[in-house]
Structures are given as C-alpha cells and as structure tokens.
Design an enzyme around this catalytic site. Structure first.
Site, PDB file in Angstrom:
ATOM      1  N   GLN B 125       0.832  -1.205   0.000  1.00 52.76           N
ATOM      2  CA  GLN B 125       0.000   0.000   0.000  1.00 52.76           C
ATOM      3  C   GLN B 125       0.869   1.259   0.000  1.00 52.76           C
ATOM      4  O   GLN B 125       1.561   1.536   0.980  1.00 52.76           O
ATOM      5  CB  GLN B 125      -0.878  -0.001   1.264  1.00 52.76           C
ATOM      6  CG  GLN B 125      -1.787   1.214   1.384  1.00 52.76           C
ATOM      7  CD  GLN B 125      -2.513   1.258   2.731  1.00 52.76           C
ATOM      8  OE1 GLN B 125      -2.021   0.735   3.727  1.00 52.76           O
ATOM      9  NE2 GLN B 125      -3.679   1.871   2.763  1.00 52.76           N
ATOM     10  N   GLU B 243     -10.561  -0.872   5.616  1.00 52.71           N
ATOM     11  CA  GLU B 243      -9.362  -1.126   6.414  1.00 52.71           C
ATOM     12  C   GLU B 243      -9.690  -0.963   7.894  1.00 52.71           C
ATOM     13  O   GLU B 243      -9.245  -1.724   8.733  1.00 52.71           O
ATOM     14  CB  GLU B 243      -8.265  -0.155   5.976  1.00 52.71           C
ATOM     15  CG  GLU B 243      -6.928  -0.363   6.660  1.00 52.71           C
ATOM     16  CD  GLU B 243      -5.872   0.661   6.199  1.00 52.71           C
ATOM     17  OE1 GLU B 243      -6.106   1.377   5.205  1.00 52.71           O
ATOM     18  OE2 GLU B 243      -4.822   0.734   6.858  1.00 52.71           O
ATOM     19  N   SER B 374      -4.521   7.390  12.350  1.00 51.17           N
ATOM     20  CA  SER B 374      -4.222   7.299  13.786  1.00 51.17           C
ATOM     21  C   SER B 374      -5.515   7.425  14.599  1.00 51.17           C
ATOM     22  O   SER B 374      -6.524   7.917  14.098  1.00 51.17           O
ATOM     23  CB  SER B 374      -3.263   8.418  14.193  1.00 51.17           C
ATOM     24  OG  SER B 374      -3.968   9.638  14.257  1.00 51.17           O
ATOM     25  N   ASN B 375      -5.465   6.982  15.841  1.00 53.65           N
ATOM     26  CA  ASN B 375      -6.670   7.048  16.672  1.00 53.65           C
ATOM     27  C   ASN B 375      -7.117   8.490  16.934  1.00 53.65           C
ATOM     28  O   ASN B 375      -8.307   8.749  17.094  1.00 53.65           O
ATOM     29  CB  ASN B 375      -6.446   6.280  17.971  1.00 53.65           C
ATOM     30  CG  ASN B 375      -6.507   4.777  17.727  1.00 53.65           C
ATOM     31  OD1 ASN B 375      -6.337   4.319  16.593  1.00 53.65           O
ATOM     32  ND2 ASN B 375      -6.757   4.007  18.773  1.00 53.65           N
ATOM     33  N   GLU B 376      -6.155   9.405  16.941  1.00 58.82           N
ATOM     34  CA  GLU B 376      -6.530  10.812  17.098  1.00 58.82           C
ATOM     35  C   GLU B 376      -7.349  11.264  15.889  1.00 58.82           C
ATOM     36  O   GLU B 376      -8.369  11.940  16.028  1.00 58.82           O
ATOM     37  CB  GLU B 376      -5.278  11.697  17.229  1.00 58.82           C
ATOM     38  CG  GLU B 376      -4.518  11.527  18.550  1.00 58.82           C
ATOM     39  CD  GLU B 376      -3.712  10.236  18.623  1.00 58.82           C
ATOM     40  OE1 GLU B 376      -3.374   9.682  17.555  1.00 58.82           O
ATOM     41  OE2 GLU B 376      -3.430   9.776  19.742  1.00 58.82           O
TER      42      GLU B 376
HETATM   43  C1  LIG Z   1       3.835  -0.139  11.425  1.00 61.99           C
HETATM   44  C2  LIG Z   1       3.241   0.774  10.408  1.00 61.99           C
HETATM   45  C3  LIG Z   1       2.845   0.268   9.188  1.00 61.99           C
HETATM   46  C4  LIG Z   1       2.353   1.115   8.200  1.00 61.99           C
HETATM   47  N1  LIG Z   1       2.037   0.603   6.969  1.00 61.99           N
HETATM   48  C5  LIG Z   1       1.691   1.455   5.969  1.00 61.99           C
HETATM   49  C6  LIG Z   1       1.513   0.976   4.635  1.00 61.99           C
HETATM   50  O1  LIG Z   1       1.659  -0.209   4.347  1.00 61.99           O
HETATM   51  N2  LIG Z   1       1.206   1.876   3.659  1.00 61.99           N
HETATM   52  C7  LIG Z   1       1.015   3.203   3.924  1.00 61.99           C
HETATM   53  O2  LIG Z   1       0.707   3.962   3.011  1.00 61.99           O
HETATM   54  N3  LIG Z   1       1.174   3.693   5.173  1.00 61.99           N
HETATM   55  C8  LIG Z   1       1.515   2.853   6.201  1.00 61.99           C
HETATM   56  N4  LIG Z   1       1.721   3.356   7.470  1.00 61.99           N
HETATM   57  C9  LIG Z   1       1.667   4.801   7.685  1.00 61.99           C
HETATM   58  C10 LIG Z   1       0.533   5.278   8.579  1.00 61.99           C
HETATM   59  O3  LIG Z   1      -0.670   5.281   7.907  1.00 61.99           O
HETATM   60  C11 LIG Z   1       0.940   6.678   9.110  1.00 61.99           C
HETATM   61  O4  LIG Z   1       1.993   6.479  10.008  1.00 61.99           O
HETATM   62  C12 LIG Z   1      -0.190   7.374   9.785  1.00 61.99           C
HETATM   63  O5  LIG Z   1      -1.102   7.824   8.856  1.00 61.99           O
HETATM   64  C13 LIG Z   1       0.287   8.581  10.632  1.00 61.99           C
HETATM   65  O6  LIG Z   1       1.070   9.450   9.892  1.00 61.99           O
HETATM   66  P1  LIG Z   1       2.480   9.944  10.419  1.00 61.99           P
HETATM   67  O7  LIG Z   1       3.254   8.757  10.804  1.00 61.99           O
HETATM   68  O8  LIG Z   1       3.058  10.851   9.408  1.00 61.99           O
HETATM   69  O9  LIG Z   1       2.166  10.741  11.734  1.00 61.99           O
HETATM   70  P2  LIG Z   1       1.695  12.259  11.833  1.00 61.99           P
HETATM   71  O10 LIG Z   1       0.602  12.491  10.900  1.00 61.99           O
HETATM   72  O11 LIG Z   1       2.883  13.129  11.777  1.00 61.99           O
HETATM   73  O12 LIG Z   1       1.087  12.289  13.293  1.00 61.99           O
HETATM   74  C14 LIG Z   1       1.863  12.452  14.462  1.00 61.99           C
HETATM   75  C15 LIG Z   1       0.929  12.509  15.646  1.00 61.99           C
HETATM   76  O13 LIG Z   1       0.069  13.640  15.527  1.00 61.99           O
HETATM   77  C16 LIG Z   1      -1.285  13.247  15.638  1.00 61.99           C
HETATM   78  N5  LIG Z   1      -2.130  14.110  14.829  1.00 61.99           N
HETATM   79  C17 LIG Z   1      -1.994  14.402  13.514  1.00 61.99           C
HETATM   80  N6  LIG Z   1      -2.971  15.213  13.121  1.00 61.99           N
HETATM   81  C18 LIG Z   1      -3.751  15.436  14.193  1.00 61.99           C
HETATM   82  C19 LIG Z   1      -4.929  16.217  14.409  1.00 61.99           C
HETATM   83  N7  LIG Z   1      -5.503  16.908  13.440  1.00 61.99           N
HETATM   84  N8  LIG Z   1      -5.463  16.232  15.650  1.00 61.99           N
HETATM   85  C20 LIG Z   1      -4.883  15.522  16.655  1.00 61.99           C
HETATM   86  N9  LIG Z   1      -3.788  14.785  16.504  1.00 61.99           N
HETATM   87  C21 LIG Z   1      -3.222  14.747  15.280  1.00 61.99           C
HETATM   88  C22 LIG Z   1      -1.284  11.819  15.152  1.00 61.99           C
HETATM   89  O14 LIG Z   1      -2.423  11.132  15.624  1.00 61.99           O
HETATM   90  C23 LIG Z   1       0.002  11.301  15.734  1.00 61.99           C
HETATM   91  O15 LIG Z   1      -0.189  10.945  17.058  1.00 61.99           O
HETATM   92  C24 LIG Z   1       2.207   2.507   8.471  1.00 61.99           C
HETATM   93  C25 LIG Z   1       2.587   3.001   9.701  1.00 61.99           C
HETATM   94  C26 LIG Z   1       3.116   2.166  10.676  1.00 61.99           C
HETATM   95  C27 LIG Z   1       3.530   2.773  11.969  1.00 61.99           C
END
Ligand SMILES: Cc1cc2nc3c(=O)[nH]c(=O)nc-3n(C[C@H](O)[C@H](O)[C@H](O)COP(=O)(O)OP(=O)(O)OC[C@H]3O[C@@H](n4cnc5c(N)ncnc54)[C@H](O)[C@@H]3O)c2cc1C
Lengths: 375, 389
Positions: B125, B243, B374-376
């Site tokens: 993905q 998903e 994310s759960n947030e």
């Molecule tokens: C083990 C693992 C497997 C994954 N596999 C895939 C995959 O196969 N393909 C793929 O495309 N992606 C994958 N992902 C990516 C995943 O979807 C992203 O990590 C996720 O969307 C969060 O984005 P970020 O890591 O950039 O965190 P950020 O978006 O930078 O978030 C950081 C923190 O800020 C919080 N936050 C952000 N915005 C807000 C808001 N508006 N209000 C409150 N809190 C907020 C988040 O909840 C989080 O706690 C994977 C991630 C992990 C950890």
C-alpha cells in the site's frame, strides 16, 4: 527541608550531563549495542578516570562516600543518555553487595578492581520459577571438604557474560521459599562448571542464562553469614530500585521534552501538530507524570538516606508508580511521534524499551502495589 | 432480534472446524518470525483457503466471494483465530481488491482479481509520504501523463512488506488545482518497473516490515489507472473504511486472551500460579469486558453493512477500541512473561513461550493506534461526522 543540591552534587550532575551531551549521542550508543560485548570498554575506562566508579564506596574502601542522593543524581543523567555500560549491575548492585557483605579480602580485591575499572561483578539472583521473589532460591550450595558444591541455574543475569565475578544467591538450607537459609557466594565467572549463555535484551543491554554444574568453590567464597543473606539482598534490592527509578525519571524527562520538541517541528494540515489541543493535553499529562515520579523518587531517596522506618514503603510506592507512569509516558511519546516513533532511527522507541525493562527488574508495578498494600 | 445460531449455522461451524483440523498444520500455525507470521507461511495458508473457496469471504460472490451470511463470517473468523490460523495479508485481498471490483474496468478485474484470490501476487500500500501522514491528502508523489503512460516521481514511506511486493497501489498527484483531495489518482504500479527503489527502515521491533519506496521517472501504462483521473481520493476513502473495520481484530484478541489465561495458570508464583493474582485477574477481566462490548459493536456494524448500508464513520469506533484492546492484551502478555519478556527473540529460545513472542508483538503493536489513520484522526472523524462538532 531543602531540595537543592550541594556544590559537589551539582558538579557531579554537570560532569555526567556534559559527558552524555558530548560523548554519548544516540547514534554512538546504537553502534555500541551492535558490538559483541554490548558495551564500550573504552567508555568504562573513562568512567573510571572520571571517578564515577568509586562514587558509592566509602572513603575506607577507596571511594568518595556517596550515598543514595549521589547515585540518584548519576542515574538520572545516565538514564537520559540510555547508557548501556554495566554501571547499575556492577557498581551499584555488585558494589553494594560487596560493601555490605564482603569479607576484608573480598573487598580488597573486588572493590578496588571495580573502582579501577579492571573488574566487574554481576548479581546472579533471579531464577525462572521465582518470578519477582528474591527469596525464592533453588540453586543449591552443599558444604564439602573444600567449601561448597553449587548446582542450579540463574536467569536473565544482567551483564553476566562481561562480569569477572558472579555474586550468586544460593540455598544452603531450608525450602525454596524460605527467607532463612539463603547465602551469597562470590564465584569467578570462569570457574569450572559455570556455563554462561549471553542473550540480548530489548533495550540493547546484555544478560545471561547462567548454570552451575557441580561447581566447587572455596569456603572463602562465602559473603557474610551463611544462611542469613536475605536481609542483605533486600537492602541491596532497595538501593537497586532507587537507582533504576532514578534512571527511569531521567528517561521520562527526555521523552516528554523530545516529544514537545518534535511536535513543534512536525507539520501536518499546514500547521505544527503542537497546536492540536488533543496532543497538548497529553503532553501536559506526560510532564505531570514525570514531575510526580520525580517527587516520589526524592521522597524515597531522602527517607532511605535518613534511615526512616517508612523508607521501604516509599520505595514500593515509587517502583509501582514508575511502572505505571513510565509506560504511560513512553507509550504517549511513541504515539505522538506517529510512524517516526516506530523506527530505530529515533530514540523514543529505545526509551520505551528501556523503561519496560526497568519496570520488570526487581518486580513490576503489580508486585510492588501488593507489597505496598501489605506494608 | 436474537443471537442463537441456527442448525445451519451449527452445521457450518462443524464444517469449518473439520476443515481447520485437516488443513491447519502445526507448521503453519507456528510459522512466526519475531512477532510476525512468516510471509511464506501466510501465502501457503491463503492458497489452502482459496482451494477451499474461502480466501475472500467479503468479496461479492461473482468475483469469488463465499456468499456467507454475517453469522457465517463471524463463525469463520472466530474459528480461524481460535485454531491459531495466521491472519490474511490484507493488502491484496482486503484492500486493493475491493477498489478494483468496485471501481476498476472489466479488463482490470480480469487481470488482477484471480491472482489476488489465489495469492499469486503480493501487493503493498503506497499511500503515506514523509510529508503526508495524517494529512494524507497533501501527498506530493506526482504522476504526469505522457502519451500512453504516466511518469511517476516521488517517495512513499512506511510501506509494509514492500520488500516482498510484486505490485504497489498508490495514491499519486495528477493535478494541483482545487482542494488537495481533488487532484489525486489511484494507480497500480508494477514494482519491477525501472526507477522503483525500496529501502528498509530499521524499526522498534528489529523486524523488517517497514520500507521507503522511491519513484524516479517510473513509467506506468495508463491502463493501470483505476477509474477516473483525479477521483482517487473517493476510491481510497472506501478502502480506508474497509481497512478500519478489518483492523478491530476482535477474534484474534479473544484468542490472545485465552492463551494468556492458560499461561497464567501454569506460571508459578510462590506456591501457586499467576492465575491466583487478583491484580492480574482484574486486568484480564477488564479487557475481557471491553472485548465483549466490542464484539457486539462490531456485529451491529457488520449487520447494518450487510443490510445495505455503506460502512460509515462508526467504523472508526471499531478501529479505536479494537487497537486499544490489542495493545492492552499485548502489554499484559509482556507483564505475564516476567523477566523473560525482555530477552530478544533473535537466538535460541529461552524462557517460556508467551514471553518469547510477547515483546515483539507488544512493540509492533504500538503501531496499531498509528496506522490505518491514527486514533486521534479517528476521533476527529467521529467528532465531525457523527457528533456534528
Ligand atoms: C507499522 C506501520 C505500518 C504502516 N504501513 C503502511 C503501509 O503499508 N502503507 C502506507 O501507506 N502507510 C503505512 N503506514 C503509515 C501510517 O498510515 C501513518 O503512520 C499514519 O497515517 C500517521 O502518519 P504519520 O506517521 O506521518 O504521523 P503524523 O501524521 O505526523 O502524526 C503524528 C501525531 O500527531 C497526531 N495528529 C496528527 N494530526 C492530528 C490532528 N488533526 N489532531 C490531533 N492529533 C493529530 C497523530 O495522531 C500522531 O499521534 C504505516 C505506519 C506504521 C507505523
């Protein structure tokens, strides 16, 4: 009442903090844990030169007579740096056992070796059936013509393979759950019949599975009074917990500060994620948890230092709270870092792993909550 | 309203159990590396399921689905989990396939679905980017139309199992006009195309699941575009809700709790066992109660979907509670394992079985509240879409 550090204490704190800042980056540490030994012999010599290895020993023993406050100061800083050298296992725990129970000969040989950085000891206390009970000892030592014959095994012995000597809790009489009948023997790690299998732990440290098969030791290997080691072990465990909790408090401080800093840098939806109140409140909770743990730490350290009757209860309270809050802070730090929190490239995950190991050592939160209730 | 299994359901349950007894070998059940199922073992299991016609219970029957009722799906999932069957790799069967059969052309359906059903092709993905995580719509990987193909440039991150993947389904930017969401397209890319490069990310659990995927002038035939150009966000949203329901993991959490209870009864503490510890039991019971509620919340959601409703924003509840419970179970397993939970499982096994696998599951499990939105972000969705805040 006075919570300020003395001039010497401030110097000690600054010296460790400066070393971590300049010489012990996360990247350096990651290189160290990938080596076979799992710690840096060079760093260990530096620790000796800086005078850190003598801190907890009395002046008679060649040390500077530091107490629980000095240990707290050092461990908090070492915790911020995720230091992997066997300071806790050899100097704090091994040193305390030698100070409290060692014979004059043992002290002369081993304490001066520790202080010079030429000898290390590990405490082999844990057994697989014992869970967290330090008095649950099945490894046996049977009296012989020369001294004792030891049989049994010890699990997850911190830095067991890099130690020169093992201080082993053994049963010389009584049943496996009795406090009475436990003795301490100082056994060279290369003695015949001692087998040491190294394992890596999650936090990058090393541990060992140690077994003893008909190991013959001289009567002089006995530390303290035969059969009466339980109270020594309990006292050393209290000191070990104070040191571990100080390390955890250092790690928690680093975690909340790193998380705050990360959220100010990381942008999503066109803004720094630090502006989201959903995250702000949780970072406030992390900060509060750290402050509360630091308060319990001071309470426990100061009462232990003063020999208060409620010191043991304060330590149980501290170990419980560190178990709960340390994990809470570490979990939140990873969560708020998002995907970056799951990498080995950033240190948050490593702090989480170290905090988890600290929670388990000398009994987890539930164990100490139950002790607290019973006290 | 009733919750009794009919005689037909009970007969079905018997069939599933018989199938599992015949086909789920110890080798497949035990095929773990770290906290993860060995990819080769997952594929072998999926092929066995497909031979039986059971690889894709959620697909429409016309494409190879089973046509089961919700009760049957529930029974199947529970029996598989209870028997210790490996989870299905979601990327093909559960993620890209629904997009292909819902929005793809007939040609795309014929080309891709049979190989997904028989697990001949491994998908990954490609959504997240370094600058586009929670704010997925801000993604920057560009696809520029040049005759009969697109030229793709950019970077994806966190791509799970990209190192095994034959194909990647990507969200790419085809237009920078209008709102972010409007210029996104859904593109299928062969990982063997020149210019695609996969780099490993070292992760917290010391296992290799995470990767970065780089695209450097990658030529992708136009026939690999799903649906219309610039409509990719709509398609992806459908996938994301799928998903989120798949992520709750109720059946596997139930199984993990059962295992933990068994372990506690055998773990010596003093002259008794861990199962005598009131604090440990209280934690187990609290998780069990949460799970009892979630099981019914999920059944209610599934029932309304099968009555014709699209999975709505309520699926966010399943994601939030499901992942929190998974994490609590894994934390308790680490606790139960005691000292041995902290020995890294990269050598010869020491200690006990639960401890040996618990920390890898616990560590990887921290991600469950991060991925899949994310759960947030889920809470933001509920606040806005359900509560109208
Ligand atoms: C083990 C693992 C497997 C994954 N596999 C895939 C995959 O196969 N393909 C793929 O495309 N992606 C994958 N992902 C990516 C995943 O979807 C992203 O990590 C996720 O969307 C969060 O984005 P970020 O890591 O950039 O965190 P950020 O978006 O930078 O978030 C950081 C923190 O800020 C919080 N936050 C952000 N915005 C807000 C808001 N508006 N209000 C409150 N809190 C907020 C988040 O909840 C989080 O706690 C994977 C991630 C992990 C950890």
């Amino acid at each position: 009442m006075n919570f300020t550090l003395s001039e010497e204490q401030t110097l000690l704190k600054d010296s460790v903090a400066k070393y971590i800042q300049n010489e012990y980056s996360y990247e350096t540490r990651q290189k160290i844990i990938k080596t076979d030994a799992g710690y840096s012999a060079e760093n260990w010599s530096t620790f000796a030169e800086l005078g850190w290895l003598c801190v907890p020993f009395s002046e008679d023993e060649g040390g500077i007579g530091g107490g629980p406050i000095e240990t707290m100061i050092m461990m908090e800083e070492l915790g911020k740096g995720l230091v992997v050298e066997p300071y806790l296992s050899s100097v704090i725990i091994g040193g305390a056992l030698l100070s409290k129970a060692g014979t004059a000969e043992q002290k002369a040989e081993w304490i001066s070796g520790i202080i010079e950085g030429t000898k290390k000891v590990s405490f082999a206390y844990n057994e697989s059936q014992a869970r967290f009970d330090l008095h649950n000892v099945e490894t046996s030592a049977v009296k012989s013509a020369e001294g004792y014959v030891v049989n049994g095994s010890k699990s997850v012995v911190l830095h067991g393979a890099s130690a020169d000597g093992l201080i082993v809790s053994v049963r010389t009489s009584g049943d496996s759950l009795d406090a009475d009948g436990i003795s301490l023997l100082l056994i060279p790690v290369n003695a015949d019949g001692v087998s040491v299998k190294t394992t890596r732990t999650l936090d990058g440290h090393r541990a060992a599975e140690v077994s003893f098969t008909n190991v013959t030791v001289a009567a002089e290997a006995l530390m303290g009074t035969e059969g009466k080691a339980a109270s020594v072990i309990d006292a050393v465990a209290d000191e070990a917990m104070l040191a571990l909790c100080a390390e955890a408090v250092g790690a928690m401080e680093k975690l909340y500060k790193d998380t705050v800093a990360y959220t100010k840098e990381r942008k999503q939806f066109g803004v720094a994620i630090s502006i989201f109140q959903a995250l702000q409140h949780r970072m406030v909770d992390m900060f509060t948890a750290h402050e509360q743990c630091k308060s319990l730490l001071l309470r426990a350290v100061l009462s232990y230092d003063a020999g208060d009757v409620d010191a043991a209860k304060n330590i149980a309270a501290l170990k419980y709270q560190i178990g709960v809050s340390g994990q809470q802070v570490a979990h939140e730090a990873v969560q708020i870092h998002g995907g970056m929190g799951m990498t080995d490239e950033m240190s948050v995950g490593m702090y989480l792993k170290r905090i988890n190991v600290i929670n388990t050592l000398f009994g987890n939160a539930d164990y100490h909550l139950q002790r607290f209730i019973a006290m | 309203m009733d919750i009794q299994f009919t005689p037909e359901d009970l007969a079905f349950q018997k069939d599933v159990r018989a199938f599992l007894a015949d086909n789920l070998t110890d080798e497949i059940r035990g095929g773990y590396v770290g906290g993860h199922v060995d990819p080769g073992v997952m594929i072998r299991w999926q092929k066995i399921l497909n031979k039986q016609g059971w690889a894709a219970p959620n697909w429409p029957e016309s494409y190879g689905g089973t046509g089961w009722s919700i009760t049957q799906k529930y029974i199947f999932e529970n029996e598989c989990a209870e028997a210790g069957a490996p989870a299905v790799v979601p990327f093909g069967l559960k993620m890209v396939a629904p997009v292909i059969y819902s929005f793809g052309s007939d040609e795309q359906k014929q080309r891709f679905l049979p190989d997904i059903l028989d697990s001949n092709v491994w998908w990954c993905q490609g959504y997240s980017e370094p600058g586009a995580g929670s704010d997925l719509a801000s993604l920057q990987t560009k696809a520029v139309l040049d005759g009969d193909h697109y030229v793709v440039n950019g970077q994806k991150i966190w791509t799970t199992y990209a190192q095994h993947a034959d194909w990647i389904f990507c969200l790419v930017r085809t237009s920078s006009e209008g709102k972010h969401q409007q210029g996104i397209s859904f593109l299928l890319i062969d990982m063997k195309t020149p210019g695609v490069e996969v780099r490993k990310i070292d992760s917290i659990d010391n296992q290799h699941t995470l990767n970065e995927v780089f695209f450097d002038n990658v030529k992708v035939p136009v026939e690999n575009l799903i649906g219309e150009e610039n409509k990719g966000w709509t398609y992806a949203k459908v996938l994301l809700t799928h998903e989120r329901t798949a992520i709750a993991g109720v059946a596997s959490s139930k199984k993990a709790l059962h295992k933990l209870k068994e372990f506690a009864a055998n773990e010596r503490v003093g002259s008794g066992s861990l199962a005598d510890d009131p604090l440990f039991n209280a934690k187990l019971a609290k998780i069990e109660i949460d799970l009892m509620a979630l099981e019914y919340t999920e059944l209610r959601a599934i029932a309304s979907v099968s009555a014709g409703a699209a999975p709505g924003p309520e699926s966010s509840i399943l994601k939030i509670r499901g992942t929190e419970i998974q994490q609590q179970v894994s934390e308790l397993a680490v606790e139960a394992g005691g000292h041995y939970s902290h020995v890294m499982n990269d050598g010869e096994a020491v200690g006990n079985d639960v401890a040996w696998t618990s920390s890898a599951k616990y560590l990887y499990g921290r991600a469950a509240t991060i991925y899949g939105g994310s759960n947030e972000v889920q809470k933001n969705i509920i606040a806005k879409m359900v509560l109208g805040l």
